[in-house]
Design a protein around this motif. Sequence first.
Motif, PDB file in Angstrom:
ATOM      1  N   LEU A  26     -12.340   0.850   5.897  1.00  0.00           N
ATOM      2  CA  LEU A  26     -13.314  -0.175   6.277  1.00  0.00           C
ATOM      3  C   LEU A  26     -13.463  -0.372   7.785  1.00  0.00           C
ATOM      4  CD1 LEU A  26     -12.436  -2.841   3.563  1.00  0.00           C
ATOM      5  CD2 LEU A  26     -14.395  -1.285   3.590  1.00  0.00           C
ATOM      6  N   ASN A  27     -12.620   0.255   8.584  1.00  0.00           N
ATOM      7  CA  ASN A  27     -12.732   0.065  10.032  1.00  0.00           C
ATOM      8  C   ASN A  27     -14.121   0.376  10.592  1.00  0.00           C
ATOM      9  OD1 ASN A  27     -10.043  -0.572   9.808  1.00  0.00           O
ATOM     10  ND2 ASN A  27      -9.375   0.690  11.523  1.00  0.00           N
ATOM     11  N   PRO A  28     -14.803   1.424  10.111  1.00  0.00           N
ATOM     12  CA  PRO A  28     -16.152   1.697  10.629  1.00  0.00           C
ATOM     13  C   PRO A  28     -17.131   0.547  10.370  1.00  0.00           C
ATOM     14  CG  PRO A  28     -15.295   3.626   9.503  1.00  0.00           C
ATOM     15  CD  PRO A  28     -14.351   2.505   9.200  1.00  0.00           C
TER      16      PRO A  28
ATOM     17  N   ALA B  67     -16.445  -2.167  12.800  1.00  0.00           N
ATOM     18  CA  ALA B  67     -16.979  -1.778  14.107  1.00  0.00           C
ATOM     19  C   ALA B  67     -18.484  -1.996  14.199  1.00  0.00           C
ATOM     20  CB  ALA B  67     -16.630  -0.318  14.396  1.00  0.00           C
ATOM     21  N   ASP B  68     -19.224  -1.710  13.105  1.00  0.00           N
ATOM     22  CA  ASP B  68     -20.689  -1.880  13.162  1.00  0.00           C
ATOM     23  C   ASP B  68     -21.133  -3.275  12.718  1.00  0.00           C
ATOM     24  OD1 ASP B  68     -20.769  -1.996  10.363  1.00  0.00           O
ATOM     25  OD2 ASP B  68     -21.595   0.006  10.114  1.00  0.00           O
ATOM     26  N   LYS B  69     -20.121  -4.177  12.522  1.00  0.00           N
ATOM     27  CA  LYS B  69     -20.360  -5.593  12.219  1.00  0.00           C
ATOM     28  C   LYS B  69     -20.932  -5.844  10.819  1.00  0.00           C
ATOM     29  CE  LYS B  69     -20.959  -6.763  17.104  1.00  0.00           C
ATOM     30  NZ  LYS B  69     -19.519  -6.985  17.244  1.00  0.00           N
TER      31      LYS B  69
ATOM     32  N   GLU C 153     -23.388  -1.281   2.394  1.00  0.00           N
ATOM     33  CA  GLU C 153     -23.888  -2.436   1.654  1.00  0.00           C
ATOM     34  C   GLU C 153     -22.756  -3.125   0.889  1.00  0.00           C
ATOM     35  OE1 GLU C 153     -26.919  -3.785   1.826  1.00  0.00           O
ATOM     36  OE2 GLU C 153     -27.260  -2.288   3.386  1.00  0.00           O
ATOM     37  N   ALA C 154     -21.823  -2.334   0.373  1.00  0.00           N
ATOM     38  CA  ALA C 154     -20.670  -2.922  -0.320  1.00  0.00           C
ATOM     39  C   ALA C 154     -19.820  -3.740   0.647  1.00  0.00           C
ATOM     40  CB  ALA C 154     -19.836  -1.814  -0.964  1.00  0.00           C
ATOM     41  N   ALA C 155     -19.648  -3.222   1.869  1.00  0.00           N
ATOM     42  CA  ALA C 155     -18.886  -3.943   2.887  1.00  0.00           C
ATOM     43  C   ALA C 155     -19.569  -5.255   3.253  1.00  0.00           C
ATOM     44  CB  ALA C 155     -18.701  -3.070   4.121  1.00  0.00           C
ATOM     45  N   LYS C 156     -20.898  -5.257   3.300  1.00  0.00           N
ATOM     46  CA  LYS C 156     -21.644  -6.480   3.610  1.00  0.00           C
ATOM     47  C   LYS C 156     -21.430  -7.543   2.533  1.00  0.00           C
ATOM     48  CE  LYS C 156     -25.335  -4.312   6.331  1.00  0.00           C
ATOM     49  NZ  LYS C 156     -26.783  -3.951   6.378  1.00  0.00           N
ATOM     50  N   PHE C 157     -21.322  -7.106   1.277  1.00  0.00           N
ATOM     51  CA  PHE C 157     -21.067  -8.075   0.206  1.00  0.00           C
ATOM     52  C   PHE C 157     -19.668  -8.678   0.358  1.00  0.00           C
ATOM     53  CE2 PHE C 157     -19.296  -9.089  -3.986  1.00  0.00           C
ATOM     54  CZ  PHE C 157     -20.181 -10.096  -4.368  1.00  0.00           C
ATOM     55  N   ILE C 158     -18.679  -7.857   0.720  1.00  0.00           N
ATOM     56  CA  ILE C 158     -17.329  -8.365   0.929  1.00  0.00           C
ATOM     57  C   ILE C 158     -17.330  -9.389   2.064  1.00  0.00           C
ATOM     58  CG2 ILE C 158     -14.975  -7.761   1.614  1.00  0.00           C
ATOM     59  CD1 ILE C 158     -15.357  -5.081   0.200  1.00  0.00           C
ATOM     60  N   ASP C 159     -18.080  -9.095   3.120  1.00  0.00           N
ATOM     61  CA  ASP C 159     -18.203 -10.033   4.235  1.00  0.00           C
ATOM     62  C   ASP C 159     -18.751 -11.377   3.756  1.00  0.00           C
ATOM     63  OD1 ASP C 159     -18.512 -10.426   7.382  1.00  0.00           O
ATOM     64  OD2 ASP C 159     -20.377 -11.116   6.444  1.00  0.00           O
ATOM     65  N   PHE C 160     -19.766 -11.327   2.921  1.00  0.00           N
ATOM     66  CA  PHE C 160     -20.376 -12.534   2.365  1.00  0.00           C
ATOM     67  C   PHE C 160     -19.362 -13.317   1.542  1.00  0.00           C
ATOM     68  CE2 PHE C 160     -22.902 -14.677  -0.967  1.00  0.00           C
ATOM     69  CZ  PHE C 160     -23.852 -15.342  -0.196  1.00  0.00           C
TER      70      PHE C 160
END
Length: 437
Positions: A120-122, A125-127, A325-332
């Motif tokens: 998930l580091n990338p 990095a891209d926020k 997109e999956a990472a964005k959901f985790i952020d949410f």
Amino acid sequence: MTNSKVWGLLKVFAGLLILTGIMGCSSSGGEVKEAAKDQEVTLKFIWWGKEQRKEATLKVIDLYMKEHPGVKIVTEDFPNADAVATQLAMETADQNTADIIQGDYAFIFNYINRDLIEPLNPYIADKSLSVSNVSPEYLAPGKKNDELYAVNIGVNSEALAYDPAFFQEAGIEAPSPEYTIDELYKTLVELKESIDDPDFYPMGAMFNASYFLRTRGVSMYNAEGTALGYEDDKDLADYFALYKKWTDEGLLGSFEGVNNDENHPVITNKAAFFPVFSNAATILSSKAGRTIKLLPLPKTGEQEGRFIKPSMFLAVSSYSKYPEEAAKFIDFFINNEAANDILTGERGVPVSNVIADHLSDKLGEAGKQQYELLDYLKTHSSPIDPPAPGNSIIVNNAYQIILDQVIAGSITPEQGAQRYRAEAVSILQVTEGKEPK
């Protein structure tokens, strides 16, 4: 079925687990990661939980899809973490794993170590994913070699749930957080003598052996997960002896099929104490209509055995075509206030300090129970043990059979501890591809 046949079946099952693991090691490097622009993205989310969690999770997903109209999230939910682990093993063999995985500390590293989880580091990095409000110690359990693979979404701990109203009515004082195993025993005896109900047990179930071992400065498994983590069989024999003593004295129940619902033994007053994970306090209080409180586990040995653990993780499958997109959901899930107003910390105290403070200001007495326990454990705990080995389910089955024999009196605690060592070593060696010595 004889015990020898049971052991044989367990070892065959262990072999099948290894085969599944080998099939799951296929590289996903050839997968094409697609850009999400100008197309509808469908993400599959696999998780476990009962009625309250399901209702809240689906509401959060609906909120996310409203705010992200190009994303569709489909879910597959299961009753518990073991069921998710089983499903993941099958999906991994077919290289068709869900995009977003709710994982448990007990199994998530089996997938990380086989390169089946997206780093998930990338995306930090891209926020796409922000962990700026998460303390490093909460991120550490999901890291490997300084790379974040799984996001811890809540923290909890083992605890004893109890109903203060029940104690008040019985005229018995509940222990303080500093209590010892001897003080707990005295309280259990007092409860047994005071409550005139043949179906009542002061302890609904026993705290587990791994905690008992930790208080003696050892662990159930070694750090590598290849052998037992203690040398002296007396450590486990003493636990077996305590378990049998409390059972024989009618202090310890053996309730089956216990769920965090209105039939829970603490809610129905069939048990005064019951081991739970701390995030259960919210739903138990809701179902009881009154505050169910939490105690840390009792001081049992010279060492500090209590610990804070990740309640669960969110991770992205390396087979996902839309990892960003999956990472964005985790952020949410971890950072959005509206989402967490819905989730209410039911999965554990949120790891984001901003969200934890936001919810804490809104919670009543019942909702604050896990917050207060975790605050206490910040200075009354020791680091969590490494995850159990992937074949621990086989070892656990052997352990349960032996424990039952000890409780029944067909073998002594000392014999049980010796037999457990022999069986555990045999199972671990077979599943590691070695011949038993």
